[in-house]
Design a protein around this motif. Structure first.
Motif, mmCIF file in Angstrom:
data_model
loop_
_atom_site.group_PDB
_atom_site.id
_atom_site.type_symbol
_atom_site.label_atom_id
_atom_site.label_comp_id
_atom_site.label_asym_id
_atom_site.label_seq_id
_atom_site.Cartn_x
_atom_site.Cartn_y
_atom_site.Cartn_z
ATOM 1 N N VAL A 6 44.735 61.461 41.614
ATOM 2 C CA VAL A 6 43.849 62.473 40.958
ATOM 3 C C VAL A 6 44.235 62.855 39.821
ATOM 4 C CG1 VAL A 6 44.084 64.900 41.752
ATOM 5 C CG2 VAL A 6 43.864 63.264 43.541
ATOM 6 N N PRO A 7 45.983 63.514 39.667
ATOM 7 C CA PRO A 7 45.435 63.826 38.025
ATOM 8 C C PRO A 7 44.700 62.748 37.184
ATOM 9 C CG PRO A 7 47.601 64.299 39.057
ATOM 10 C CD PRO A 7 46.750 63.142 40.064
ATOM 11 N N ILE A 8 45.206 61.796 36.803
ATOM 12 C CA ILE A 8 44.632 60.671 35.823
ATOM 13 C C ILE A 8 42.977 60.750 35.937
ATOM 14 C CG2 ILE A 8 44.284 58.056 35.717
ATOM 15 C CD1 ILE A 8 46.720 58.251 37.362
ATOM 16 N N ALA A 9 42.273 61.102 37.385
ATOM 17 C CA ALA A 9 40.985 61.127 37.313
ATOM 18 C C ALA A 9 40.289 62.266 36.744
ATOM 19 C CB ALA A 9 40.357 61.187 38.630
ATOM 20 N N ARG A 10 41.332 63.761 36.903
ATOM 21 C CA ARG A 10 41.014 65.061 36.599
ATOM 22 C C ARG A 10 40.968 64.806 35.155
ATOM 23 N NH1 ARG A 10 46.081 68.471 39.284
ATOM 24 N NH2 ARG A 10 44.673 70.357 37.700
#
Length: 875
Positions: free
Chosen positions: A860-864
């Motif tokens: 999720v943080p990578i995608a954000r």
């Protein structure tokens, strides 16, 4: 008009990166800034591509331009290539558009032969330096151009040292170096049945060709695949006048960063060696001194270097990684590039530079690689377990993080053991670029030699692996499969643990705990959330995964795989009862058992998401996945279900399909067994009603996703079951509840007919795993067996299941988006396949204006961040 394939440094600039490569563009830029850069020229990336187009041949036109520019370099330097009076020596280095540290090849001291070596010895009055340079050139040329064993050259050096009774390379005399030159040439002749080339122009052409070839060596291809670098970019070649760090005690070479690549601290970080050449520092052959000590050793060069570092960082607005040489007390700059750094360092540098007014928030966001954040989210050593552990040695903390694994000594061993599911620590005397695949699969890397800027350290930081380097206390016995430290022997397969943040090495397995994320991470991610337009959801099947995703910033769930809820205890029994049911009554009895279980699961997920949107996909896999195949397991299940072995075996046999991934699964199960859709709908709706009663502010609106739809009538048929059941339950409960029915676009036909499907579907979610599988026509479970051959043949560059194929699968997605919006302009669109966490795929989703991407919790943080970068780039 003739294509220009060669540029003098002063003819280029930083904006010519695509043509001159990163190294060439930056050398040109430093030259323009008036920095002390040795003269040279760059052969372009277009020349590399032309080399491959011409069947791996440097054509006459390119050769002529190289010779023309060699003449210009001779005029600039006042030296002549191969001259007996005033010889010019050059380095030949690769320089791709994207930084690929250690992946391709370099040759130093090119242009030397017996005559030139004697001239250099006489002119410099330093024969040791002359023949040291000569033996280095033979060694590098033989390795890079001819592929001879580096190990054998090192063995010859060791043999000479043993004969002389010395241990350190610096103790080798001029006569020793001359002996090495002769022995190296003899080895070359014996192996290749040809003399070592003495003509400098022949040496140069063969070296340039070797650099072009290195663009397609195994480690470079692997690095490109890891970092999404297209093979079509090619590499440039930089030919540069040699300056010598090995000419004496007032000469040296080093590598430095304008800030710490490990922690991000705003302090010059680097290492140097006096009387050495650059490869000695990078390869870790000798343990170097800290850059701070250069102040005492060569104060004038140090002050000049500090000033250049500041200018370069302000000019490029990024932390710089530089190589330098000192010759006779005078400083020369050989390279600058944006430095590789750990995730922690990347965030600190980005935040500090914003605070210093050097960059703005959007520029800071573009400085951090999304995949790097992965390193922040994974476990570290348990502090309590660490208190009980005693370090067996301590060395340089080269790349932060914690790793426990079983000892392996080669990259091949690491790959083999990791493939079998084992966790490994790669222990090496020193790593080389050939080790990259083994390093990538290891929990951590431990080296005996090398400093903080050695190959192991730089590559480990780039891939987010922990690394401890320069553990000189370790006595290696690699061939025998063990090492000794502190008087104790550690064998291949023994467990050790390394801490890349402290440099400690432990002779045991140490438990880990989840990483804590705060401070710079939270601040940085708040900038990302402000910049992005794409929503980020998660794929989660349990309340625990859902809560983890919310902690990482997920804004909803894009995919609940309901079948993952069926594999536990009583649930698997109930679904098996459903599968073997012979009558409607038996089928309904099994479904009645499953419904409350499903409802409880959905309530747990709704609670964990606290009112955020949740998309629930109905049962997708074929039913054979829920029943055993082993005769003993069938016998046990038959007994448990109170039916005969033969009867159960017949049911299981009846579920067999030639190609189950394209068979009786997804919504096809609901068409055949409507009770499944009714049961799942009841569980979804009742769960939402219950949670809404407990938390009226959340106002949950269930999103029901019907999988594997390929026709409008099919969608209408299954949707009718859903709406009839849902509306009846809502009416009986006397509540108001909005729900939405959509479909996964995972069958190519669905993409082609998206305008029709949008008449009934309120949302589309692209199931890119199956869409990729069905578009390419190969199974994602089996493709790994033959894809490596496709990479080797340059048919595909990447695994299409890891990085979205934008050319083919992407065209179907784009078509479905356009068609769907024509029918339903406000249709919600997302991606819920594994590609939802891949930065290049996220950039594609942003370009199409999708509503969200959904990925596993830890991505999720990578995608954000990837979504923020996509929005900034596409402004």
């Amino acid at each position: 008009m003739t294509t220009k394939y060669v540029y003098l440094f002063q003819e280029g600039d930083a904006n010519m990166r695509e043509l001159l490569g990163g190294k060439g563009a930056n050398l040109a830029e430093m030259s323009k800034l008036g920095m002390p850069v040795p003269n040279g020229f760059t052969i372009t990336t277009e020349a590399c591509n032309k080399y491959y187009e011409d069947g791996e041949t440097i054509n006459e036109e390119i050769q002529a331009q190289i010779m023309e520019y060699l003449g210009k370099l001779e005029a600039e330097t006042g030296k002549k290539f191969g001259d007996a009076q005033n010889p010019l020596l050059v380095s030949v280095r690769s320089g791709a558009r994207a930084s690929m540290p250690g992946m391709m090849d370099t040759i130093l001291n090119l242009g030397i032969n017996d005559v030139v070596a004697k001239t250099i010895a006489d002119k410099s009055q330093n024969p040791r330096f002359a023949y040291d340079s000569y033996r280095r050139f033979i060694q590098m040329f033989a390795d890079v151009v001819k592929g001879l064993s580096k190990k054998r050259f090192e063995e010859i050096i060791d043999e000479v040292k043993v004969q002389r009774g010395i241990k350190d390379d610096l103790e080798l005399t001029a006569e020793d170096m001359m002996t090495l030159v002769e022995r190296f040439k003899e080895f070359y002749q014996a192996e290749l049945h040809e003399s070592f080339p003495t003509d400098p122009k022949t040496q140069m052409m063969e070296a340039i060709e070797a650099v072009f070839k290195s663009w397609n060596n195994e480690r470079a291809i692997y690095y490109r695949r890891m970092n999404d670098i297209p093979s079509s970019w090619g590499t440039a070649v930089n030919v540069q006048m040699m300056v010598f760090g090995n000419m004496g005690e007032d000469c040296g070479t080093g590598v430095a960063f304008t800030r710490s690549p490990a922690t991000g601290e705003n302090k010059l970080f680097g290492e140097f060696l006096m009387n050495a050449q650059g490869e000695d520092v990078v390869a870790g052959v000798r343990t170097p001194q800290s850059i701070d000590q250069l102040k005492e050793v060569s104060p004038t060069a140090y002050e000049q270097f500090v000033d250049i570092c500041s200018k370069l960082e302000h000019h490029y607005k990024n932390m710089q990684d530089m190589e330098f040489t000192i010759e006779g007390g005078k400083l020369f700059m050989l390279q600058t590039r944006n430095g590789k750094r750990t995730a922690q360092a990347a965030l600190k540098i980005a935040c500090d530079m914003v605070d210093e007014g050097l960059i703005n928030e959007e520029e800071a966001l573009l400085m951090v690689e999304p995949q790097q954040l992965d390193a922040l989210l994974h476990p570290m050593f348990d502090p309590e377990a660490l208190k009980k552990a005693t370090a067996i040695t301590s060395a340089l903390p080269a790349s932060p993080g914690a790793g426990s694994g079983q000892i392996v000594f080669t990259a091949d061993e690491a790959k083999e053991e990791a493939d079998s599911g084992k966790k490994v620590i790669l222990v090496r005397l020193e790593t080389s670029p050939e080790d990259i695949e083994g390093m990538a699969v290891s929990e951590g890397i431990l080296t005996v030699r090398g400093g903080m800027t050695s190959h192991a350290a730089v590559v480990a930081r780039g891939m987010g692996a922990c690394c401890v380097s320069g553990a000189g206390d370790i006595e290696m016995h690699e061939e025998e499969g063990y090492f000794v430290v502190g008087g104790k022997r550690y064998n291949r397969g023994d467990w050790i643990s390394i801490d890349g943040s402290t440099g400690n090495v432990y002779g045991e397995k140490i438990e880990t705990v989840p990483a804590e994320i705060s401070g710079n991470f939270e601040r940085f991610m708040s900038w990302a959330d402000k910049a992005r337009t794409l929503k980020i959801r998660t794929n989660a099947d349990t309340p625990r995964d859902a809560r983890q995703a919310v902690e990482f910033g997920a804004e909803g769930i894009g995919l609940v795989r309901t079948e993952h809820m069926f594999f536990e205890g009583d649930k698997i029994k109930a679904i098996r009862e459903m599968i073997v049911a012979k009558t409607d009554e038996q089928m309904q009895a099994a479904l009645n058992k499953l419904e409350p279980m499903q409802q409880k699961d959905f309530e747990g997920i709704y609670e964990a998401m606290e009112g955020r949107p949740v998309t629930i996909r109905y049962l997708d896999p074929p039913l054979h996945e829920f029943v055993p195949t082993d005769p003993e397991d069938i016998k046990e299940l038959a007994k448990e279900m109170n039916i005969s072995y033969d009867e159960l075996a017949q049911v299981i046999s009846g579920l067999h399909e030639v190609n189950p991934m394209m068979g009786h699964r997804g919504s096809r199960l609901d068409v055949s067994n409507p009770g499944i859709a009714h049961m799942q709908t009841a569980a979804v709706i009742k769960a939402a009603i219950n949670v809404n009663k407990a938390h009226p502010d959340w106002n949950i609106e269930p999103e029901i996703m019907l999988p594997l739809i390929g026709d409008l009538k099919e969608l209408q048929y299954v949707k009718k079951m859903v709406t009839e059941t849902a509306d009846q339950i809502i009416a009986e409960a006397g509540v108001e509840l909005t729900y939405h029915v959509g479909t996964m676009i995972e069958v190519p036909r669905a993409a082609l007919l998206a305008d029709e499907l949008a008449q009934e579907a309120e949302f589309f979610s692209f199931g890119t795993n199956d869409l990729t599988q069905l578009t390419f026509g190969f199974s994602r479970d089996d493709a790994g067996k033959f894809l490596p051959e496709y990479y080797d043949a340059k048919i595909y560059e990447n695994d299409p299941f890891a990085r979205l194929d934008q050319k083919g699968v992407g065209k179907l997605i784009e078509m479905a988006v356009t068609l769907g919006r024509q029918t339903r302009p406000d249709i919600k669109l997302g991606i819920c396949g594994e590609h939802g966490g891949d930065p290049s795929s996220i950039e594609f989703a942003n370009k199409l204006g999708l509503s969200y991407v959904s990925c596993s919790p830890y991505r999720v943080p990578i995608a954000r961040l990837a979504a923020a970068q996509a929005a900034i780039k596409q402004k």
